[in-house]
Enzyme design. Sequence first.
Site, PDB file in Angstrom:
ATOM      1  N   LYS A 158       1.048   4.050  -2.914  1.00 58.07           N
ATOM      2  CA  LYS A 158       0.662   5.439  -2.610  1.00 58.07           C
ATOM      3  C   LYS A 158       1.794   6.411  -2.926  1.00 58.07           C
ATOM      4  O   LYS A 158       1.550   7.545  -3.357  1.00 58.07           O
ATOM      5  CB  LYS A 158       0.237   5.556  -1.139  1.00 58.07           C
ATOM      6  CG  LYS A 158      -1.115   4.908  -0.828  1.00 58.07           C
ATOM      7  CD  LYS A 158      -2.202   5.395  -1.771  1.00 58.07           C
ATOM      8  CE  LYS A 158      -3.601   5.314  -1.215  1.00 58.07           C
ATOM      9  NZ  LYS A 158      -4.621   5.620  -2.246  1.00 58.07           N
ATOM     10  N   TYR A 201       0.836  -1.211   0.000  1.00 62.19           N
ATOM     11  CA  TYR A 201       0.000   0.000   0.000  1.00 62.19           C
ATOM     12  C   TYR A 201       0.873   1.265   0.000  1.00 62.19           C
ATOM     13  O   TYR A 201       0.633   2.202  -0.773  1.00 62.19           O
ATOM     14  CB  TYR A 201      -0.907  -0.054   1.234  1.00 62.19           C
ATOM     15  CG  TYR A 201      -1.832   1.108   1.440  1.00 62.19           C
ATOM     16  CD1 TYR A 201      -2.987   1.254   0.676  1.00 62.19           C
ATOM     17  CD2 TYR A 201      -1.569   2.066   2.417  1.00 62.19           C
ATOM     18  CE1 TYR A 201      -3.849   2.318   0.882  1.00 62.19           C
ATOM     19  CE2 TYR A 201      -2.431   3.126   2.636  1.00 62.19           C
ATOM     20  CZ  TYR A 201      -3.574   3.249   1.869  1.00 62.19           C
ATOM     21  OH  TYR A 201      -4.426   4.306   2.079  1.00 62.19           O
TER      22      TYR A 201
END
Length: 301
Positions: free
Chosen positions: A168, A164
Amino acid sequence: MAYLDGKVIAITGAGRGIGRAVALLCAAEGAKVVVADYGVGLAGEEPTSEVADEVVKEIGNAGGTAVAVADTVTTMEGGQRIVDTAVNEWGRIDGVVCVAGILRERMLFNMSEEEWDAVVETHLKGTFTVFRAASAAMRKQQSGTLIGFTSGVGMLGSVAQANYAAAKAGIVTLVRSAALGLHKYGVTANCIAPVARTRMSANVPMTLDENGEPEDVAPMVAYLLSDKARHITGQTYTVVGGKIAVWSQPAEVRAMYKDGRWTPEEIEARLDSSVGTEKMALLERLEAMAKAAAVGDKPNS
Ligand SMILES: NC(=O)c1ccc[n+]([C@@H]2O[C@H](COP(=O)([O-])OP(=O)(O)OC[C@H]3O[C@@H](n4cnc5c(N)ncnc54)[C@H](O)[C@@H]3O)[C@@H](O)[C@H]2O)c1
């Protein structure tokens, strides 16, 4: 006149949480909205078209205009369909807001290829597919706004969400690259790092010092989508509750030089005292985080 009168905006992940709040506000402010949501669970499972349809209904009941696309953002066709829907329905695309996301939390040494791919595909590729389709249309129009969604962990790193955090971080640089590449066509690109109470943040293994509602994030997105924000591009803004903060642009901090190539021994002798290191905020809090986790607590963010 409403704030986004006449604008055509596509929002991914618009079926729930922050995306939904953005879609409702854009529609309330006069925009025609594509509600794009695959209707999946937190880990990306069991898609259903009901989630996007529900928000379209909600917008319609409030007197707004919206159409649903219950497609995944992870394919080029999905991204293209979202943009094509806006163009086919209303003749143009003024803004895309890429909010769709999932989580597959796991320590790096246990993470499967599938867990890595699913998260990177949804966040990073899922922003690319929509930006790719939208930027081609916006280049022709000579106007438009691209908005990506990142996270503090995309800047700071994460203990158990390497997939993640990496996705991001990629979105921030994708946005900066879009800002640079599309500047001459009158297209802006910016990033939001939100914090808000949703099913996704309920899963975060920390007690958040700062938190707010999805509805607190939406006005900043509406502002960036408006004609009043054409001077803003390549930026990342934290939005949480009543706080809006801008992130710095990466830059070298200190350097050391020699004529010619350094040897490892020379670097060893000089690096600590001249170039040194930069403080890594989360590294200093790992012990406190581990202690809290050991007694079943969530450490503060
Ligand atoms: N909530 C927070 O505090 C927080 C913090 C940092 C970053 N973010 C980011 O903000 C965004 C929104 O988060 P949220 O908390 O509202 O999450 P959420 O889980 O409430 O909503 C995400 C939505 O994305 C949709 N989605 C997932 N995969 C999709 C796909 N492949 N195609 C299309 N739609 C898909 C889901 O169906 C869901 O409706 C995410 O990108 C998230 O990473 C949220």
